[in-house]
Design a protein around this motif. Structure first.
Motif, PDB file in Angstrom:
ATOM      1  N   ALA A   1     -84.435 -52.556  35.252  1.00 11.39           N
ATOM      2  CA  ALA A   1     -83.022 -52.446  35.608  1.00 11.39           C
ATOM      3  C   ALA A   1     -82.127 -52.769  34.409  1.00 11.39           C
ATOM      4  CB  ALA A   1     -82.698 -53.373  36.776  1.00 11.39           C
ATOM      5  N   LEU A   2     -82.513 -53.760  33.624  1.00 15.08           N
ATOM      6  CA  LEU A   2     -81.735 -54.096  32.427  1.00 15.08           C
ATOM      7  C   LEU A   2     -81.687 -52.924  31.459  1.00 15.08           C
ATOM      8  CD1 LEU A   2     -82.987 -57.755  31.752  1.00 15.08           C
ATOM      9  CD2 LEU A   2     -80.733 -57.066  32.610  1.00 15.08           C
ATOM     10  N   VAL A   3     -82.827 -52.269  31.265  1.00 17.15           N
ATOM     11  CA  VAL A   3     -82.881 -51.123  30.341  1.00 17.15           C
ATOM     12  C   VAL A   3     -82.020 -49.974  30.863  1.00 17.15           C
ATOM     13  CG1 VAL A   3     -84.397 -49.375  29.338  1.00 17.15           C
ATOM     14  CG2 VAL A   3     -85.153 -51.761  29.467  1.00 17.15           C
ATOM     15  N   ILE A   4     -82.153 -49.651  32.141  1.00 20.85           N
ATOM     16  CA  ILE A   4     -81.387 -48.540  32.712  1.00 20.85           C
ATOM     17  C   ILE A   4     -79.900 -48.827  32.677  1.00 20.85           C
ATOM     18  CG2 ILE A   4     -80.933 -47.254  34.845  1.00 20.85           C
ATOM     19  CD1 ILE A   4     -83.887 -47.548  35.534  1.00 20.85           C
ATOM     20  N   GLY A   5     -79.498 -50.026  33.088  1.00 21.35           N
ATOM     21  CA  GLY A   5     -78.080 -50.371  33.083  1.00 21.35           C
ATOM     22  C   GLY A   5     -77.490 -50.358  31.688  1.00 21.35           C
ATOM     23  N   PHE A   6     -78.240 -50.883  30.701  1.00 18.61           N
ATOM     24  CA  PHE A   6     -77.767 -50.903  29.317  1.00 18.61           C
ATOM     25  C   PHE A   6     -77.597 -49.478  28.789  1.00 18.61           C
ATOM     26  CE2 PHE A   6     -78.258 -51.468  24.713  1.00 18.61           C
ATOM     27  CZ  PHE A   6     -77.414 -52.538  24.474  1.00 18.61           C
ATOM     28  N   ALA A   7     -78.563 -48.621  29.068  1.00 17.10           N
ATOM     29  CA  ALA A   7     -78.500 -47.231  28.592  1.00 17.10           C
ATOM     30  C   ALA A   7     -77.355 -46.476  29.244  1.00 17.10           C
ATOM     31  CB  ALA A   7     -79.832 -46.531  28.857  1.00 17.10           C
ATOM     32  N   VAL A   8     -77.218 -46.601  30.559  1.00 16.23           N
ATOM     33  CA  VAL A   8     -76.136 -45.900  31.261  1.00 16.23           C
ATOM     34  C   VAL A   8     -74.774 -46.399  30.795  1.00 16.23           C
ATOM     35  CG1 VAL A   8     -75.046 -45.581  33.522  1.00 16.23           C
ATOM     36  CG2 VAL A   8     -77.526 -45.353  33.281  1.00 16.23           C
ATOM     37  N   GLY A   9     -74.629 -47.713  30.620  1.00 13.32           N
ATOM     38  CA  GLY A   9     -73.361 -48.257  30.173  1.00 13.32           C
ATOM     39  C   GLY A   9     -72.943 -47.715  28.822  1.00 13.32           C
ATOM     40  N   HIS A  10     -73.843 -47.746  27.844  1.00 12.55           N
ATOM     41  CA  HIS A  10     -73.508 -47.257  26.498  1.00 12.55           C
ATOM     42  C   HIS A  10     -73.275 -45.747  26.492  1.00 12.55           C
ATOM     43  CE1 HIS A  10     -73.812 -50.689  23.737  1.00 12.55           C
ATOM     44  NE2 HIS A  10     -74.725 -51.173  24.566  1.00 12.55           N
ATOM     45  N   ALA A  11     -74.109 -44.999  27.211  1.00 13.05           N
ATOM     46  CA  ALA A  11     -73.963 -43.544  27.223  1.00 13.05           C
ATOM     47  C   ALA A  11     -72.632 -43.124  27.837  1.00 13.05           C
ATOM     48  CB  ALA A  11     -75.129 -42.906  27.978  1.00 13.05           C
ATOM     49  N   THR A  12     -72.253 -43.744  28.939  1.00 16.34           N
ATOM     50  CA  THR A  12     -71.002 -43.357  29.603  1.00 16.34           C
ATOM     51  C   THR A  12     -69.775 -43.825  28.825  1.00 16.34           C
ATOM     52  OG1 THR A  12     -71.207 -45.328  31.018  1.00 16.34           O
ATOM     53  CG2 THR A  12     -71.992 -43.233  31.905  1.00 16.34           C
ATOM     54  N   VAL A  13     -69.866 -44.968  28.147  1.00 15.18           N
ATOM     55  CA  VAL A  13     -68.747 -45.390  27.290  1.00 15.18           C
ATOM     56  C   VAL A  13     -68.547 -44.390  26.162  1.00 15.18           C
ATOM     57  CG1 VAL A  13     -68.047 -47.119  25.590  1.00 15.18           C
ATOM     58  CG2 VAL A  13     -68.851 -47.848  27.823  1.00 15.18           C
ATOM     59  N   TRP A  14     -69.646 -43.954  25.548  1.00 14.39           N
ATOM     60  CA  TRP A  14     -69.532 -42.964  24.465  1.00 14.39           C
ATOM     61  C   TRP A  14     -68.939 -41.661  24.994  1.00 14.39           C
ATOM     62  CZ3 TRP A  14     -71.752 -38.115  24.075  1.00 14.39           C
ATOM     63  CH2 TRP A  14     -71.610 -37.475  22.836  1.00 14.39           C
ATOM     64  N   LEU A  15     -69.432 -41.197  26.151  1.00 14.64           N
ATOM     65  CA  LEU A  15     -68.937 -39.940  26.714  1.00 14.64           C
ATOM     66  C   LEU A  15     -67.448 -40.032  27.043  1.00 14.64           C
ATOM     67  CD1 LEU A  15     -69.313 -37.107  27.958  1.00 14.64           C
ATOM     68  CD2 LEU A  15     -70.020 -38.240  30.091  1.00 14.64           C
ATOM     69  N   ARG A  16     -67.050 -41.104  27.682  1.00 17.57           N
ATOM     70  CA  ARG A  16     -65.654 -41.234  28.101  1.00 17.57           C
ATOM     71  C   ARG A  16     -64.723 -41.395  26.916  1.00 17.57           C
ATOM     72  NH1 ARG A  16     -66.074 -46.080  32.073  1.00 17.57           N
ATOM     73  NH2 ARG A  16     -63.817 -45.789  32.177  1.00 17.57           N
TER      74      ARG A  16
ATOM     75  N   GLU B   1     -83.243 -47.446  41.529  1.00 11.69           N
ATOM     76  CA  GLU B   1     -83.909 -47.532  42.829  1.00 11.69           C
ATOM     77  C   GLU B   1     -85.079 -46.560  42.919  1.00 11.69           C
ATOM     78  OE1 GLU B   1     -83.375 -49.532  45.582  1.00 11.69           O
ATOM     79  OE2 GLU B   1     -82.174 -50.698  44.151  1.00 11.69           O
ATOM     80  N   GLU B   2     -84.915 -45.366  42.342  1.00  9.68           N
ATOM     81  CA  GLU B   2     -86.012 -44.400  42.356  1.00  9.68           C
ATOM     82  C   GLU B   2     -87.205 -44.901  41.544  1.00  9.68           C
ATOM     83  OE1 GLU B   2     -86.514 -41.552  43.980  1.00  9.68           O
ATOM     84  OE2 GLU B   2     -84.669 -41.943  45.109  1.00  9.68           O
ATOM     85  N   SER B   3     -86.928 -45.734  40.537  1.00  8.01           N
ATOM     86  CA  SER B   3     -87.989 -46.305  39.701  1.00  8.01           C
ATOM     87  C   SER B   3     -88.515 -47.609  40.261  1.00  8.01           C
ATOM     88  CB  SER B   3     -87.467 -46.536  38.277  1.00  8.01           C
ATOM     89  OG  SER B   3     -86.935 -45.359  37.729  1.00  8.01           O
ATOM     90  N   GLU B   4     -88.064 -47.960  41.481  1.00  2.00           N
ATOM     91  CA  GLU B   4     -88.434 -49.214  42.138  1.00  2.00           C
ATOM     92  C   GLU B   4     -88.004 -50.425  41.327  1.00  2.00           C
ATOM     93  OE1 GLU B   4     -92.553 -49.220  43.138  1.00  2.00           O
ATOM     94  OE2 GLU B   4     -92.364 -47.601  44.612  1.00  2.00           O
ATOM     95  N   ALA B   5     -86.905 -50.263  40.599  1.00  2.00           N
ATOM     96  CA  ALA B   5     -86.271 -51.374  39.893  1.00  2.00           C
ATOM     97  C   ALA B   5     -85.106 -51.869  40.741  1.00  2.00           C
ATOM     98  CB  ALA B   5     -85.806 -50.938  38.509  1.00  2.00           C
ATOM     99  N   SER B   6     -84.364 -52.828  40.232  1.00  2.00           N
ATOM    100  CA  SER B   6     -83.223 -53.366  40.957  1.00  2.00           C
ATOM    101  C   SER B   6     -81.971 -52.555  40.618  1.00  2.00           C
ATOM    102  CB  SER B   6     -83.001 -54.839  40.595  1.00  2.00           C
ATOM    103  OG  SER B   6     -81.801 -55.313  41.163  1.00  2.00           O
TER     104      SER B   6
END
Length: 569
Positions: free
Chosen positions: A188-203, A228-233
């Protein structure tokens, strides 16, 4: 048409409750909860059925994201020990102790089913608590602990709930449970970190406040669903994405973009979080009817709910007390830590003149090390200025309100679990009783203990000092006024002197902005924009160090935003 009518009625109820809340001082969620309960008991009221996915998949991600974006990372880091203690350790302990107590009182409920109930009622809901705390001016550190705890304890509770339900059907393994928790957290930490940085760059590339806000509405789900699909938090992924966005958005987004996004998110958050409390109250009639059809009685529910409430209060008080005592033992060590950091700072200053660090690379590394020392000194100042006292601990102990996530999580308990109706009804009674009991008396407790936040005059003086620091840093970064070059264009010294003396005044707004022929007006505009950018960099540096309070940093950021917006107009 009926659905539209109900939606309009709900929206009206939310607005009316907000008005009543401001006039009576009662938190809006509590008013809506009572309204929902009263309406549900009216015979002609249609039946409302709460689907767990509406809350856990539809409402929870945006609510967590909207809160996480506003939480300063530096404050979260400074209170991370206590937040982790309450959001993970206390949740696990509460689930186990509640499970044992319920199994002892009601043997028909297995220990695993009791643990499932404990996991459901263990996470706190900080909506009502923070609404009361902000209105009464609680210290910022207490607010940070309440918000941080509510951000992460849902994840812990849902993992424990999933483990307990699995133990009912397939058995339990402690090693597998621990590995599952660590895997869910790490991924979950990896996914959240990646999504956060990617969306900040895009926006940051969109340059349109409307498009940016539209994209921000899907960010919570971009983090939650893959996790959730990866059974993470999914909860942790959303929170991390929100923290990353809030931390980097201050530099990557313009003032207008942040203002537009904040307004839209505040509106959405207001409607969703208050709407779920109204929906929670509307479940009363249906739960009572299900209880009548089961083998349990309402008296049995009240006894078990009272037991659970008592256990939760005792555990929370004990766990908070441990942290209060830990802070007291830590205080004598702060002076020694401050002295050690002062010696290190002196050593760093003396190293600045040594030949081995004379180069640009050496000076850059020395500057980074000096920044770490300053951050350590600011952390020591923070621990001394905002300790968790016994009075603050009492407020934290009494702020253990449960919310609609408790009911939604309870509804995920499968029909194959014995005494399912009893467990769900107990969870609902615990949530409602905690909201009305703790939420109704928390303002009185805060006033009687005299717990208050920063004095407005002190914060105003701190803002003046902070603004002086960041403008000084911006001026140093700009360099001498007779040698200012921006984007390859040399700025006229007269324009620089005038503009730096009167930053608020823009006499002209149009002109040739080509590098070959900049007019005086466009030079002023370019210089002002660059100066604001340097001020924001300096502010970001101060936020990373943390020497100033969050309130002062927020007000200074608002002042810079106001100048940027005025420049645009």
């Amino acid at each position: 048409m009926e659905l539209l009518t109900l939606a309009i009625a709900a929206l009206t109820a939310i607005v009316v409750a907000a008005v009543l809340s401001r006039r009576t001082g009662i938190a809006t969620p509590l008013v809506l909860l009572v309204i929902g309960i009263v309406v549900s008991l009216v015979p002609s009221t249609p039946e409302f059925s709460l689907e767990p996915d509406w809350i856990l998949l539809g409402a929870l991600p945006p609510l967590l994201y909207a809160t996480a974006v506003q939480v300063p990372v530096v404050d979260l880091r400074r209170s991370l020990g206590m937040i982790t203690w309450l959001s993970v350790t206390l949740v696990v302990a509460s689930a186990l102790v509640v499970g044992a107590a319920v199994h002892l009182v009601v043997p028909e409920v297995s220990f695993a089913a009791g643990v499932a109930l404990g996991a459901v009622v263990s996470p706190t809901d900080a909506v009502a608590a923070t609404a009361i705390g902000k209105r009464l001016g609680l210290p910022h550190r207490l607010m940070t602990v309440l918000e941080g705890e509510s951000l992460f304890n849902d994840a812990s509770a849902l993992v424990v709930l999933r483990t307990a339900l699995l133990a009912i059907t397939a058995g339990f393994s402690l090693g597998d449970a621990v590995l599952d928790f660590l895997r869910a957290l790490g991924l979950a930490l990896v996914i959240g970190f990646a999504v956060g940085h990617a969306t900040v760059w895009l926006r940051s590339k969109l340059a349109d406040p409307v498009l940016m806000t539209a994209v921000s509405f899907i960010v919570p789900f971009l983090a939650f669903l893959p996790a959730e699909e990866s059974e993470a938090s999914g909860v942790v992924a959303v929170v991390v994405a929100g923290l990353v966005t809030g931390h980097h958005g201050a530099r990557r987004f313009t003032a207008r973009e942040r203002l537009t996004e904040r307004t839209n998110w505040l509106t959405l958050q207001f409607l969703v979080e208050n709407g779920v409390f109204l929906l929670m109250g509307l479940q009363v009639e249906g739960l009572l009817r299900d209880l009548d059809e089961s083998n349990s009685t309402f008296g049995e529910v009240l006894v078990v709910a009272a037991l659970v409430l008592g256990v939760l209060l005792v555990l929370r008080t004990a766990f908070v007390a441990v942290q209060v005592l830990a802070f007291r033992r830590q205080q004598p060590k702060l002076d020694a830590m401050r002295e050690r950091l002062s010696l290190i700072s002196d050593r760093v200053d003396s190293m600045a003149e040594e030949p081995r660090v004379a180069g640009e690379r050496g000076q850059r590394r020395l500057s980074q090390f000096r920044r770490r020392v300053q951050r350590g000194q600011a952390d020591v100042d923070y621990q001394e200025s905002e300790p968790i006292t016994a009075r603050g601990g009492a407020v934290l102990s009494w702020a253990g309100m449960r919310g609609v996530v408790t009911l939604a999580a309870a509804l995920t308990i499968g029909t194959d679990v014995d005494e399912r109706t009893l467990l769900i009804t107990v969870a609902f009674v615990v949530a409602v009783a905690s909201l009305l009991l703790y939420g109704g008396t928390l303002p009185l407790l805060i006033r009687s203990l005299g717990v208050s936040g920063v004095d407005p005059d002190e914060e105003r003086d701190e803002v003046v000092d902070l603004f002086g620091d960041i403008t000084g840093r911006a001026s140093d970064a700009l360099g001498p006024i007779d040698r200012i070059v921006i984007d390859g264009q040399r700025i006229d010294p007269g324009v620089a002197a005038e503009q730096l003396g009167w930053l608020e005044r823009i006499e002209e707004r149009r002109g040739d902005t080509t590098p070959e022929a900049l007019t005086l007006a466009s030079q002023r505009m370019l210089l002002h924009r660059h100066y604001i950018s340097l001020m924001r960099d300096a502010l970001h540096e101060e936020q990373a160090i943390g020497a100033y309070s969050t309130g002062a940093l927020a007000r200074a950021s608002a002042l810079i935003d106001a100048q940027e917006l005025r420049l645009e107009r």
